[in-house]
Motif scaffolding. Structure first.
Motif, mmCIF file in Angstrom:
data_model
loop_
_atom_site.group_PDB
_atom_site.id
_atom_site.type_symbol
_atom_site.label_atom_id
_atom_site.label_comp_id
_atom_site.label_asym_id
_atom_site.label_seq_id
_atom_site.Cartn_x
_atom_site.Cartn_y
_atom_site.Cartn_z
ATOM 1 N N THR A 15 0.958 -1.323 0.081
ATOM 2 C CA THR A 15 -0.490 -0.089 0.242
ATOM 3 C C THR A 15 1.132 1.451 0.059
ATOM 4 O OG1 THR A 15 -1.806 1.222 0.810
ATOM 5 C CG2 THR A 15 0.077 0.078 2.376
ATOM 6 N N GLY A 66 -5.772 1.934 0.016
ATOM 7 C CA GLY A 66 -6.240 1.216 0.338
ATOM 8 C C GLY A 66 -7.306 0.220 -0.676
ATOM 9 N N SER A 101 -0.821 2.021 -5.890
ATOM 10 C CA SER A 101 -1.616 3.296 -4.410
ATOM 11 C C SER A 101 -0.517 3.800 -4.827
ATOM 12 C CB SER A 101 -1.552 1.866 -3.689
ATOM 13 O OG SER A 101 -2.137 2.558 -2.320
#
Lengths: 461, 431
Positions: free
Chosen positions: A409, A460, B369
Motif C-alpha cells: 500500500t 487501500g 497505490s
C-alpha cells in the motif's frame, strides 16, 4: 585508489573567482542471480576530473574522462571560460561567499577491492540456502551491488582533502503466491559502508535475516488490503528514516527553499510536535560512524552536523556555500556530486529523526485500531511537503496487538501537518543506507528514524 | 585516439587474449548544458566523456566490464576485468551475441550545435513564460546539447557506428501567490532542430497552464470508484510500469508474470495499441542497434488489446524458448483514439484528470497505490478545481482492460508519442 596528481594545478586557479578542482572515481561491482541463473556479472570503473568556478554567482563547470595533470589544466581553463561566457547572459552579480576556513581533511578510509569469483561464490551460497530451505518460493533473487566513490578535492579558499565512500550490499528478494495465485514479494538489504570483506566473508551471518524475511513473506501471503483513510499508525524505524529524508529533508534543501518550498515561510516556526528533533549528520552518530560518513564536500567545506528541526521547531536548511550566504547560515558540507562529470548540488548525508523515550512495544500496545508500517520500497515528496511512501511490509494493529499482514500500500500526508500528530517516539533508531536519492544526479544517502505513533493517510482498495 | 582506432585496438587486445567470442561498444560523447535557476542562467556545464563496455565469453561462461578509460592501458584493463568475471561464472549457454547483422553507419540528429541560437530559444521561453504565465516559477531548467559517436562490434561480424546529436530542454516548475505554492511539475522535450519555440513543443504549454491553475487545491473528501483520465506523461509512466511488470525478462524468466501465457490473447481494451517505433519520424533519435547486437526494428507489443509478444532480450529469449525482440529502446508510440480530450472529459461522471502519479513501484501482481499529483477533479463532465492529498488505487492489468477512451490529441516530446488515456474503475480516496 586515486593518487594525488592534481594538487599542483591550484596555481592555475584564476583570481577573483572561487574554484574547486576534483578528481573522482566511481566503481561498481554487480552480480545478479535470478532463480540461480547468473543474469548479471559485471564490473565498471569511471574516473575523471572536473573543475567548477563561481564568478559572481554564475558558475562554470567542465569535466574530462581522464585523471591526469593535463586534464586538470584543461578543465580549470574550460570551467573558467564557461563561467565568464555565461556571465554575459545571466546578469547575476552576487558577492562570492566568504571563506569559512582552510586546511586539509585527511583520507578517511581505504577501498579494498574484491575479485568477481569471491562475490559470485558468496551469492551462490546465499542463493543455495534460500533454494534449499524455502523450496515453496515462486521466485528468488540475490543481488550483490557495490558502489565506491573516491574523490580528491582542491579549493581556492576552502578545505582540501581526500574522501572515499565505499558501500556494498546484498539484496535478497523473495516471491510467493497467495491462495488466489497472485504473487507477493518482499526484499531486504544487508551490508553498508565499507567493502566486501567488512560484511560478507561469512554468508551464514545473513541467514537469520533471510529467515525473518521469509516469515514476513508468509504472513504477507495471507495479507489483506489496508482500509483506505486517515489512520493512526506506528511507523517503523525504516519508515521514520524515509519520512526524515523524503517528507522533510527535501523541503529544507536550500535550493528547493529558494524555489518556493514550504520550509521557506516556516523557518523558526513549529512544524512538528515537540517530540521531533531531526539532524542531518555528517559523519558521526552517537559516537560511532554514521552509515555513510561525509567529512568533506565537493566545494571544500568541512562537514558538520546540521540541526534541521529542534523540539518541533524548524531551525535550519541544508546549504551549499552560496545558499548559506543568502540565508545567513553556515555551510556544513552538503554540496556533493555523484561522479566526476557532475557538479556539486545540495544533497542530504545521514538524515535522522532522533530517538525518544518509549519502547516499540509501548507504541504498538497504545493503538486500538490502526496499522504498524515497517518497510518502504520507495518514497517521493513535493515542495509543499506532500509526501508518498510505498509500504511493502506492515501489519494491522487491533486492540494493541498485531493482526494480519498488509498487502502493498501507500501512505501520504503533508509533512509539517503530519509531524504535529507525532505523540510517541521510540527509544531506538534504525538506519538504512542502501538506496539512492534522485535529484538530477543519483546520490548515496543514509536515513534513519525511530518508531513513531502518528496519524497518516493510507491507501487501500 | 580516433574512435575507430580505439575499436581496432580493442579487437586486437581481445584477439591477443585468445577470446574467440565477444562483443563491445566504445563511445565518445560531449555535453554542453545550460542550467537555469528561478528563471535565470546559473551554470554552464561541459562534459567530455568516454565509455567502453565489453562482454566476453569463455566457453559458455560470460563476463562483462565497463569503464571510461579508452587508452590502451584502459582497454587492457577492461578486457582483463571482463575475462576474470567470465572465468568466475558458471556455464550458461543462454548468454549469447546476435548473429551477423552486417555493417552500417547511423547518422542522426544535429552533429554541429548552434549554441547562440539555443541560448536565444531558452531566453525566449523564459520571457514568454513570464509574460503569459506570471504566477509560474521556473525553478530549474536544463537546456542540453549532446553529441556522440559510438562503434559496436561482435565476433559474428557485426559492426555498427552511430554518429549523432540532439538538443533537449527540461523544466521543473511550480506556481504561487504569496506564501501559497503548488507542488512541483516537470516536463521534457528533445529535438533535432531549433526551429520551433520551446513553449510549443511537447506539452510544455499545457504544464504551465495546469500548474498556474493549481495554486488553491482542495483536499478530496471520502472514497469512490471513478474514472481517471491520465495525461500523456502520466499514461507513459503507467505503461512503463505495466510493461516492466508483465512482459520483461525478469518476470518471464522466473515465471511470475501475470501475462506469462497470454501472447496472442486479449490483455487490454481493443482501443489500445502500443509499439516501439525507433523509425517513427516523430522520434528524434530512435534506437538503431539493440543492446544485444541486433538491428533495431519497429515492434508492436500490444495490437488492439492483443498481446503480440513478450519484450525479451536475447538472454531472456534463450532462457525461456520464446522469441527475442529486436528492440531494447524506449521509443514508445501509443496509437491515438477517435475522440477529443474534451469529449473524454465530458463523458466522465466523477473522476480525475491526473497529471502525475507518485506511488510505490507495483509488485508483480500489478496492484498500485499512490498519490494523484498535478490533478483536477472531474464532475458531471466538467473539470473542477485542483485536488491535493488524493490517493488512487487499482491494478495495472485491470486498468489496461478498463480503458474508457483514448484521445486524438498526442503528446510528441521527441522520445515518445502518447495520447490521454481514460481508465474506469479506479478507487479514488481523500481524507
Amino acid at each position: 585508489m586515486l593518487q594525488d596528481i592534481i594538487g599542483t594545478k591550484r596555481e592555475l586557479f584564476a583570481d577573483g573567482v572561487q574554484t574547486v578542482l576534483r578528481g573522482h572515481e566511481n566503481r561498481n561491482r554487480r552480480v545478479v542471480l535470478l532463480k540461480g541463473n547468473l543474469v548479471q556479472n559485471a564490473r565498471s570503473e569511471a574516473a575523471g576530473i572536473s573543475a567548477r568556478v563561481n564568478n559572481k554567482g554564475t558558475f562554470g563547470f567542465a569535466s574530462i574522462a581522464e585523471y591526469s595533470p593535463e586534464a586538470a589544466e584543461k578543465v580549470i581553463r574550460a570551467a573558467t571560460e564557461n563561467a565568464l561566457a555565461l556571465g554575459r547572459h545571466s546578469g547575476r552579480d552576487i558577492p562570492l561567499p566568504v571563506s569559512m576556513g582552510t586546511g586539509i581533511v585527511p583520507l578517511n578510509t581505504e577501498i579494498r577491492d574484491t575479485d568477481q569469483k569471491t562475490i559470485i561464490d558468496m551469492c551462490r551460497t546465499v542463493d543455495r540456502y534460500i533454494e534449499t530451505r524455502y523450496p515453496d518460493l515462486s521466485s528468488r533473487t540475490v543481488v550483490y551491488y557495490e558502489d565506491s566513490q573516491d574523490r580528491i578535492v582542491y579549493s581556492s579558499d576552502a578545505y582540501n582533502g581526500h574522501l572515499v565512500t565505499p558501500r556494498c550490499y546484498v539484496y535478497v528478494m523473495m516471491s510467493a503466491e497467495t491462495k488466489d495465485g497472485a504473487p507477493v514479494e518482499l526484499f531486504k538489504a544487508f551490508g553498508g559502508f565499507g567493502s566486501f570483506y567488512d560484511h560478507f566473508t561469512k554468508p551464514e551471518e545473513l541467514f537469520p535475516g533471510i529467515d525473518a524475511l521469509y516469515k514476513k513473506l508468509m504472513d504477507k501471503k495471507e495479507g489483506v488490503y489496508a482500509e483506505a483513510g486517515y489512520k493512526t499508525v506506528v511507523l517503523g524505524g525504516m519508515m521514520g528514516g524515509m519520512l526524515a529524508h523524503e517528507a522533510v529533508g527535501h523541503t529544507v534543501e536550500a535550493d528547493l527553499v529558494r524555489g518556493g518550498s514550504v520550509a521557506g515561510p516556516n523557518l523558526n516556526k513549529r512544524v512538528a510536535s515537540n517530540l521531533v528533533t531531526m539532524v542531518d549528520f555528517a559523519h558521526t552518530y552517537q559516537g560511532k560512524p554514521a552509515p555513510l560518513p561525509v567529512y568533506l564536500d565537493d566545494e571544500g567545506t568541512k562537514a558538520e552536523d546540521d540541526i534541521l528541526i529542534k523540539d518541533g521547531i524548524l531551525t535550519g536548511y541544508m546549504n551549499d556555500r552560496e545558499s548559506a550566504a543568502e540565508y545567513g547560515m553556515q555551510p556544513l558540507g552538503n554540496a556533493r556530486g555523484w561522479s566526476f562529470a557532475d557538479e556539486p548540488i545540495i544533497r542530504m548525508r545521514n538524515t535522522c529523526i532522533l530517538p525518544g523515550k518509549s519502547t516499540v512495544e509501548e507504541l504498538i500496545a497504545s493503538v486500538d485500531d490502526g496499522y504498524y508500517l515497517i518497510d518502504s520500497g520507495n518514497g517521493q515528496a513535493d515542495l509543499t511537503g506532500e509526501f508518498m511512501f510505498g509500504v511493502t511490509c506492515g501489519y494491522e494493529i487491533k486492540n494493541g496487538k498485531l493482526g494480519k499482514a498488509l498487502l502493498d500500500t501507500t501512505v501520504t500526508g503533508v509533512a509539517f501537518e503530519m509531524l504535529k500528530t507525532v505523540d510517541m517516539v521510540s527509544d531506538t533508531v534504525e538506519w538504512s543506507s542502501s538506496g539512492f536519492c534522485g535529484k538530477k544526479q543519483p546520490m548515496a544517502v543514509g536515513m534513519g528514524g525511530p518508531h513513531m505513533r502518528c496519524k497518516i493517510m493510507i491507501g487501500g482498495r | 585516439m580516433e574512435l575507430r582506432t580505439t575499436a581496432d585496438l580493442m579487437d586486437t587486445i581481445l584477439q591477443e587474449q585468445k577470446i574467440g567470442k565477444y562483443s563491445f561498444c566504445v563511445t565518445q560523447s560531449e555535453k554542453q548544458e545550460l542550467n537555469l535557476e528561478n528563471g535565470g542562467f546559473k551554470l554552464l556545464r561541459t562534459v567530455f566523456n568516454n565509455n567502453g563496455n565489453v562482454k566476453v565469453f569463455l566457453g559458455e561462461k560470460m563476463g562483462a566490464a565497463a569503464g571510461n578509460d579508452l587508452s590502451e592501458n584502459g582497454l587492457q584493463k577492461l578486457v582483463q576485468e571482463a575475462k576474470a568475471a567470465a572465468a568466475s561464472a558458471s556455464d550458461d549457454p543462454c548468454h549469447d551475441i546476435a548473429p551477423n547483422q552486417g555493417k552500417d553507419v547511423f547518422r542522426q540528429g544535429q552533429y554541429e550545435p548552434d549554441m547562440d541560437r539555443f541560448i536565444e530559444r531558452i531566453k525566449e521561453f523564459v520571457d514568454t513564460a513570464a509574460k503569459e504565465y506570471p504566477k509560474v516559477k521556473i525553478m530549474s531548467g536544463i537546456g542540453s546539447y549532446d553529441r556522440w559517436n559510438w562503434i559496436s562490434r561482435n565476433t559474428n561480424g557485426t559492426e555498427f557506428e552511430g554518429i549523432g546529436g540532439q538538443y533537449s530542454f527540461s523544466i521543473e516548475i511550480c506556481a504561487g501567490e504569496g506564501e501559497k505554492t503548488t507542488g512541483l511539475d516537470y516536463t521534457h522535450v528533445s529535438m533535432k532542430s531549433l526551429d520551433t519555440p520551446f513553449m510549443e513543443l511537447g506539452d510544455i504549454r499545457r504544464h504551465l497552464e495546469d500548474v498556474q491553475n493549481s495554486i488553491y487545491p482542495e483536499a478530496l473528501e471520502g472514497k469512490f470508484e471513478g474514472t481517471v483520465i491520465m495525461t500523456p506523461g502520466c499514461a507513459l509512466d503507467f505503461i512503463w510500469m505495466t510493461l516492466s511488470n508483465y512482459i520483461t525478462d525478469g518476470v518471464i524468466i522466473d515465471g511470475t508474470s501475470q501475462w506469462l501465457d497470454k501472447v496472442g490473447e486479449q490483455v487490454a481494451d481493443e482501443k489500445l495499441t502500443i509499439s516501439l517505433k525507433p523509425f517513427d519520424e516523430r522520434i528524434v533519435i530512435g534506437e538503431r542497434g539493440t543492446g544485444n547486437g541486433f538491428r533495431s526494428e519497429d515492434v508492436t507489443l500490444i495490437d488492439k488489446g492483443v498481446l503480440k509478444t513478450h519484450w525479451l532480450s536475447l538472454y531472456g529469449a534463450n532462457k525461456t524458448g520464446r522469441p527475442a525482440v529486436k528492440n531494447t529502446g524506449s521509443d514508445l508510440v501509443v496509437e491515438p483514439g477517435k475522440g477529443t480530450l474534451e469529449e473524454l472529459i465530458a463523458s466522465v461522471d466523477k473522476g480525475l484528470l491526473m497529471g502525475g502519479f507518485s506511488g510505490g513501484q507495483p509488485g508483480t501482481n500489478g496492484e498500485f497505490s499512490g498519490v494523484a499529483k498535478n490533478s483536477f477533479l472531474i464532475e458531471n463532465g466538467k473539470i473542477k478545481g485542483a485536488v491535493t492529498e488524493t490517493m488512487v488505487n487499482g491494478n495495472l492489468g485491470e486498468a489496461f482492460r478498463n480503458i474508457r477512451g483514448i484521445s486524438k490529441e498526442l503528446k510528441c516530446d521527441g522520445g515518445s508519442v502518447v495520447p490521454y488515456i481514460a481508465v474506469d474503475g479506479i478507487v479514488i480516496s481523500g481524507k
